[in-house]
Design a protein around this motif. Sequence first.
Motif, short mmCIF file in Angstrom:
data_model
loop_
_atom_site.label_atom_id
_atom_site.label_comp_id
_atom_site.label_asym_id
_atom_site.label_seq_id
_atom_site.Cartn_x
_atom_site.Cartn_y
_atom_site.Cartn_z
N GLU A 39 0.88 -1.21 0.16
CA GLU A 39 -0.01 0.02 0.03
C GLU A 39 0.98 1.40 -0.02
OE1 GLU A 39 -3.90 1.76 2.57
OE2 GLU A 39 -2.15 0.34 3.47
N LEU A 40 1.71 1.31 0.87
CA LEU A 40 2.81 2.49 1.01
C LEU A 40 3.58 2.79 -0.21
CD1 LEU A 40 4.10 1.94 4.48
CD2 LEU A 40 2.47 3.53 3.96
N LEU A 41 4.05 1.77 -1.09
CA LEU A 41 4.98 1.95 -1.99
C LEU A 41 4.03 2.14 -3.19
CD1 LEU A 41 7.23 -1.29 -1.39
CD2 LEU A 41 7.76 1.03 -1.22
N GLY A 70 2.19 -5.18 -14.27
CA GLY A 70 1.79 -3.73 -13.66
C GLY A 70 2.64 -3.28 -12.63
N LEU A 71 2.26 -2.01 -12.12
CA LEU A 71 3.05 -1.53 -10.87
C LEU A 71 2.81 -2.58 -9.73
CD1 LEU A 71 4.46 0.73 -9.46
CD2 LEU A 71 2.19 1.92 -8.96
N LEU A 72 1.45 -3.04 -9.73
CA LEU A 72 1.35 -3.98 -8.56
C LEU A 72 2.26 -5.23 -8.56
CD1 LEU A 72 -2.40 -3.65 -7.59
CD2 LEU A 72 -0.56 -2.45 -6.70
N GLY A 73 2.36 -5.74 -9.79
CA GLY A 73 3.12 -6.94 -9.75
C GLY A 73 4.53 -6.70 -9.66
N THR A 74 4.93 -5.49 -10.21
CA THR A 74 6.53 -5.15 -10.06
C THR A 74 6.87 -5.13 -8.56
OG1 THR A 74 6.44 -4.19 -12.02
CG2 THR A 74 8.30 -3.61 -10.54
N LEU A 75 5.89 -4.46 -7.63
CA LEU A 75 6.09 -4.07 -6.24
C LEU A 75 5.95 -5.51 -5.49
CD1 LEU A 75 4.00 -0.78 -5.81
CD2 LEU A 75 6.44 -1.05 -5.73
N LEU A 76 5.03 -6.36 -5.91
CA LEU A 76 5.12 -7.68 -5.21
C LEU A 76 6.38 -8.22 -5.49
CD1 LEU A 76 3.54 -9.90 -3.80
CD2 LEU A 76 2.70 -10.63 -6.00
N ALA A 77 6.97 -8.37 -6.72
CA ALA A 77 8.21 -9.17 -6.94
C ALA A 77 9.16 -8.39 -6.23
CB ALA A 77 8.47 -9.01 -8.73
N SER A 118 17.69 -5.22 -8.75
CA SER A 118 17.26 -5.58 -10.07
C SER A 118 15.66 -4.96 -10.47
CB SER A 118 17.36 -6.98 -10.44
OG SER A 118 16.81 -7.14 -11.73
N VAL A 119 15.07 -5.34 -9.38
CA VAL A 119 13.51 -5.02 -9.48
C VAL A 119 13.27 -3.36 -9.25
CG1 VAL A 119 11.20 -5.28 -8.59
CG2 VAL A 119 12.72 -7.09 -8.68
N LEU A 120 14.17 -2.74 -8.58
CA LEU A 120 13.97 -1.30 -8.09
C LEU A 120 14.58 -0.47 -9.38
CD1 LEU A 120 15.87 -0.67 -4.68
CD2 LEU A 120 13.40 -0.32 -5.47
N ASN A 121 15.46 -1.19 -10.20
CA ASN A 121 15.75 -0.60 -11.61
C ASN A 121 14.53 -0.46 -12.63
OD1 ASN A 121 18.26 0.07 -10.78
ND2 ASN A 121 19.31 -1.88 -11.49
N GLY A 138 11.26 7.51 -8.14
CA GLY A 138 10.76 7.64 -6.60
C GLY A 138 11.30 6.46 -5.81
N PHE A 139 11.66 5.41 -6.38
CA PHE A 139 11.87 4.15 -5.68
C PHE A 139 13.34 4.03 -5.56
CE2 PHE A 139 7.69 3.43 -7.16
CZ PHE A 139 6.95 3.09 -5.98
N ASP A 140 14.24 3.77 -4.26
CA ASP A 140 15.25 3.29 -3.99
C ASP A 140 15.47 2.51 -2.90
OD1 ASP A 140 15.10 5.25 -2.07
OD2 ASP A 140 16.30 6.74 -2.96
N ARG A 141 16.71 2.19 -2.43
CA ARG A 141 16.69 1.26 -1.19
C ARG A 141 16.38 2.05 -0.08
NH1 ARG A 141 23.17 -0.45 -2.34
NH2 ARG A 141 22.67 -1.97 -4.30
N GLN A 142 16.43 3.28 0.10
CA GLN A 142 15.88 4.02 1.40
C GLN A 142 14.53 4.01 1.27
OE1 GLN A 142 17.61 8.18 2.10
NE2 GLN A 142 16.66 8.25 4.09
N THR A 143 13.76 4.22 0.25
CA THR A 143 12.37 4.06 0.20
C THR A 143 11.76 2.56 0.75
OG1 THR A 143 12.35 5.39 -1.97
CG2 THR A 143 10.22 4.29 -1.36
N LEU A 144 12.73 1.52 0.41
CA LEU A 144 11.93 0.22 0.74
C LEU A 144 12.21 0.37 2.18
CD1 LEU A 144 11.02 -2.37 -0.11
CD2 LEU A 144 13.14 -3.05 -0.60
N ASN A 145 13.40 0.61 2.76
CA ASN A 145 14.01 0.64 4.15
C ASN A 145 12.82 1.25 5.20
OD1 ASN A 145 16.00 -1.02 3.73
ND2 ASN A 145 17.15 0.81 3.68
N THR A 146 12.72 2.60 4.58
CA THR A 146 11.77 3.43 5.32
C THR A 146 10.13 2.92 5.19
OG1 THR A 146 13.06 5.42 4.63
CG2 THR A 146 10.80 5.77 5.47
#
Length: 418
Positions: A310-312, A366-373, A388-391, A396-404
Amino acid sequence: MTDQFLQNAFLFRQPILNLKQELAGYQLSFRSADESSGNEAGHHQEAAGALCAAYADLGMHGALGKTLAFIGITADFLQQDEIDLLPPQGVVIELLLDGVPDTATLSRCRNLVDRGYSLALTDYQGIDDRSRPLLPLVTFIKIHVLDAEQRRLQELAGSLRQLPLKLVAQGVASQGQMERCRKLGFELFQGRYFAQAELVSGRHLSASHAALFRLCNLVGRDVDTEVIEDAFKHEPALTLNLLRIVNTVGNLGNRLAQPITSLRYAITVLGRRRLQRWLSLLLLAPGNDTADPIRSPLLQVAALRGRMMELLTVIGKPGDRKLADLGFLTGILSMMPSALGLSIEDILDQIAVEREVGSALRQHDGLLGTLLALLECFDNDDAACCDSVLNRLPGGFDRQTLNTSLSTALRWLNDSSD
């Protein structure tokens, strides 16, 4: 140091379960795909410092709630003041010691224990010069069990049987392995074995699961409230469980102004999409009447994944509330094969979901499928896969986004399950 690690490494967590198979804590670690294998000790020291600081910067102490956090500390970093950032309650300092502890290490350990900290000794290989001076100081002993022979585990566990210590089985890969460790005296079990799917072709749903599927379909088709309410009246046990979860978990992590005591009120206040969330969560709850569904590790992992989805999704498509709601549902449904022993195809054949959700679960489209991966890689502690998936995602997405997002989701989960 913390900002650098949040940007350059992933904050991974390994669940740790107790004898009741409830979530007792997490092993926390920072890891990146481009770590230099030639300076492992230096990395452990930097990561330990970042983890200590992350408790303040990410609010991890509050985010983890009542669960323990195991944090690996090297002998060199043990002397650093950054350890004082860790609260004595809720944190276990895991000693990463390669050799025999020296006088300074033992003195520091005694000081930490006197101040209320709990210590764990990892990679236990038996009572020797390395472990002997630490046994009176540590509360937990961690033993790698993944590739260990049963006779060897019996020897290691037996050597500690008379000591007031808690044995932690690290690297548990299956339910059977957990049971074997339990019989040897282990009290805590680290790994994601509880979320491993055991798919059985042609498996029939239990009566309660079949009823939940029917209710999910009614909510998903947006039929009249009276029809849903009537369906619930035929399932009194499910009604009680649903009201319990809605009142305990709350509304998106916020306490409701007053308890929900009627189905009509629950449907009206929560709305259809949120009601579908909790119905889906009930499918992940323990199958026996005595277990507390809120303390089910599978349910908590699913809720955490749903909240992170949801957040992502909000970051990827700001202002699209419907897609964010579908992101939460996608995260929950992705864990159902583990809970039900059915393939995702079998599940989607029985439950009505929107096109975006089905595509995400079936093909990671889609976006949901990529975020799920991305979150599947994240849950598997696979830094290279995460990168690889972040790329493939927008800027707006990077490692810090995921950690936060992880810290925010953990706080939501623990605030809503108090």
